[in-house]
Design a protein around this motif. Structure first.
Motif, PDB file in Angstrom:
ATOM      1  N   ALA A   1      -7.960  -4.880   5.352  1.00  0.00           N
ATOM      2  CA  ALA A   1      -7.284  -3.846   4.568  1.00  0.00           C
ATOM      3  C   ALA A   1      -7.211  -4.343   3.136  1.00  0.00           C
ATOM      4  CB  ALA A   1      -5.886  -3.560   5.110  1.00  0.00           C
ATOM      5  N   TYR A   2      -7.420  -3.430   2.178  1.00  0.00           N
ATOM      6  CA  TYR A   2      -7.412  -3.876   0.783  1.00  0.00           C
ATOM      7  C   TYR A   2      -7.002  -2.759  -0.158  1.00  0.00           C
ATOM      8  CZ  TYR A   2     -12.034  -1.608   0.251  1.00  0.00           C
ATOM      9  OH  TYR A   2     -13.072  -0.704   0.210  1.00  0.00           O
ATOM     10  N   ALA A   3      -6.615  -3.153  -1.350  1.00  0.00           N
ATOM     11  CA  ALA A   3      -6.344  -2.231  -2.448  1.00  0.00           C
ATOM     12  C   ALA A   3      -7.270  -2.605  -3.598  1.00  0.00           C
ATOM     13  CB  ALA A   3      -4.886  -2.327  -2.887  1.00  0.00           C
TER      14      ALA A   3
ATOM     15  N   TYR B   1     -11.269   5.378   3.523  1.00  0.00           N
ATOM     16  CA  TYR B   1     -10.815   5.186   2.152  1.00  0.00           C
ATOM     17  C   TYR B   1      -9.859   6.305   1.758  1.00  0.00           C
ATOM     18  CZ  TYR B   1     -15.291   2.701   2.281  1.00  0.00           C
ATOM     19  OH  TYR B   1     -16.335   1.893   2.636  1.00  0.00           O
TER      20      TYR B   1
ATOM     21  N   LEU C   1       0.826  -1.206   0.000  1.00  0.00           N
ATOM     22  CA  LEU C   1       0.000   0.000   0.000  1.00  0.00           C
ATOM     23  C   LEU C   1       0.863   1.260   0.000  1.00  0.00           C
ATOM     24  CD1 LEU C   1      -2.837  -1.042   2.487  1.00  0.00           C
ATOM     25  CD2 LEU C   1      -2.758  -1.252  -0.006  1.00  0.00           C
TER      26      LEU C   1
ATOM     27  N   GLY D   1      -7.449  -8.114  -0.856  1.00  0.00           N
ATOM     28  CA  GLY D   1      -7.267  -7.639   0.502  1.00  0.00           C
ATOM     29  C   GLY D   1      -6.759  -8.731   1.422  1.00  0.00           C
TER      30      GLY D   1
ATOM     31  N   ARG E   1      -7.666   2.742  -5.063  1.00  0.00           N
ATOM     32  CA  ARG E   1      -8.117   2.907  -3.678  1.00  0.00           C
ATOM     33  C   ARG E   1      -7.337   1.999  -2.731  1.00  0.00           C
ATOM     34  NH1 ARG E   1     -14.136   1.117  -1.706  1.00  0.00           N
ATOM     35  NH2 ARG E   1     -14.769   2.572  -3.365  1.00  0.00           N
ATOM     36  N   ILE E   2      -7.011   2.542  -1.558  1.00  0.00           N
ATOM     37  CA  ILE E   2      -6.620   1.716  -0.431  1.00  0.00           C
ATOM     38  C   ILE E   2      -7.600   2.018   0.696  1.00  0.00           C
ATOM     39  CG2 ILE E   2      -4.195   1.553  -1.059  1.00  0.00           C
ATOM     40  CD1 ILE E   2      -3.590   3.652   1.057  1.00  0.00           C
TER      41      ILE E   2
ATOM     42  N   THR F   1      -8.269   7.387  -2.099  1.00  0.00           N
ATOM     43  CA  THR F   1      -8.241   7.056  -3.521  1.00  0.00           C
ATOM     44  C   THR F   1      -7.421   8.095  -4.270  1.00  0.00           C
ATOM     45  OG1 THR F   1     -10.444   6.062  -3.397  1.00  0.00           O
ATOM     46  CG2 THR F   1      -9.637   6.640  -5.586  1.00  0.00           C
TER      47      THR F   1
END
Length: 318
Positions: free
Chosen positions: A127-129, A76, A14, A158, A88-89, A78
């Motif tokens: 947590a994700y991208a 978020y 990230l 994620g 986006r993360i 972005t």
């Protein structure tokens, strides 16, 4: 240690995305801010072996247990390399649950789940991208954001943490993974494998934003998570273990607790213990999943760059 390594790798990915994408902020496409921050809140739902509606359990919404709806919240960030694309993360915290007792009493196939009488709850940290795609941008006439309605789709990857719990007879909540209620890792059940509490998932969703002004929007989105585990609810194997294996593989206190919790059935026929030829515990053929519906509030940062034409004097953009 393995969980810490997984989180460390995700954070590194990230941060790499931010370092790579942040310099494009200075280019300021169309005067709209490149950086977007937002927050969201809404319900989160588990789709597992437990609970569900009438009839035989199926995939996706057929497994939905509305009485066990929980709340999630997220933040978020972005970056928009162009107006039609966002990187986006995000981080999400919430919880999920399901309970066989919520199954309807209609005398059909759902009665087996109701009499099975299993339940669970679990906190979710994620947590994700993800990549956001805005197809309507290509049909917009002006660069201004105010008053625009923008639908979008998103897809990403994620990492999430979960830890299923069940309620003991005294009302306390007990974490089930250490109890290995399906014989996970026991030599007597070689097909029942231990599972990790930190795992990867895949995300897909749709949503829309409505810009109240040039920098502020409200919106909603639905995001579905595909999991690579069937143990979100700690239920997977299609039969119950012989309770004697708890005494053979666990400390005395845990073995006693596992005996109380592995089987909580209220079947209509008498039984001294749940023989597998009569009673099914779970379904190992289909992994669990969860999804959330979120109301969002966000802001575009940066706005017009120096030397740009004022918004009121811009020509249409087709």
């Amino acid at each position: 240690m393995k969980n810490q390594t997984t989180w460390g790798r995700l954070i590194a990915i990230l941060l790499g995305l931010l370092i790579t994408l942040n310099p494009v902020h200075a280019q300021n496409y169309g005067g709209n801010g490149r950086i977007e921050i937002g927050l969201g809140v809404g319900p989160m739902f588990a789709l597992t072996d437990l609970g569900g509606s009438a009839g035989i359990g199926r995939g996706f919404l057929k497994d939905l247990d509305l009485p066990q709806t929980k709340v999630s919240a997220g933040l978020y960030l972005t970056v928009h390399p162009t107006e039609w694309l966002g990187i986006r993360i995000a981080g999400t915290m919430g919880s999920v649950a399901a309970n066989d007792a919520d199954a309807p009493t209609k005398g059909g196939a759902e009665m087996y789940r109701k009499e099975r009488n299993l339940h669970f709850r679990s906190k979710i940290r994620e947590a994700y991208a993800a990549v956001e795609f805005y197809p309507s941008v290509f049909m917009e006439q002006y660069a201004d954001l105010a008053g625009k309605l923008r639908p979008y789709g998103l897809a990403g990857i994620g990492v999430f943490q979960f830890n299923p719990e069940v309620q003991d007879v005294d009302g306390s909540w007990v974490k089930t993974q250490p109890l290995r209620l399906e014989g996970q890792g026991f030599a007597e059940y070689p097909n029942s494998k231990p599972y990790q509490l930190t795992q990867f998932n895949l995300l897909g969703g749709v949503g829309f934003k409505y810009y109240l002004n040039q920098s502020m929007y409200v919106g909603t989105e639905v995001v579905y998570r595909k999991l690579f585990t069937d143990y979100l609810d700690d239920v997977s194997q299609d039969s119950y273990v012989d309770p004697i294996v708890f005494d053979q593989n666990l400390p005395a206190a845990q073995a006693e607790q596992a005996r109380r919790l592995y089987y909580r059935g209220v079947y209509s026929y008498p039984t001294t213990r749940p023989y597998s030829e009569y009673q099914q515990r779970g379904d190992p053929k289909q992994n669990d999943s969860y999804f959330s519906t979120t109301i969002r509030l966000g802001f575009r940062l940066g706005g017009e760059g120096k030397g740009e034409t004022p918004r009121g004097q811009r020509c249409p953009v087709f």
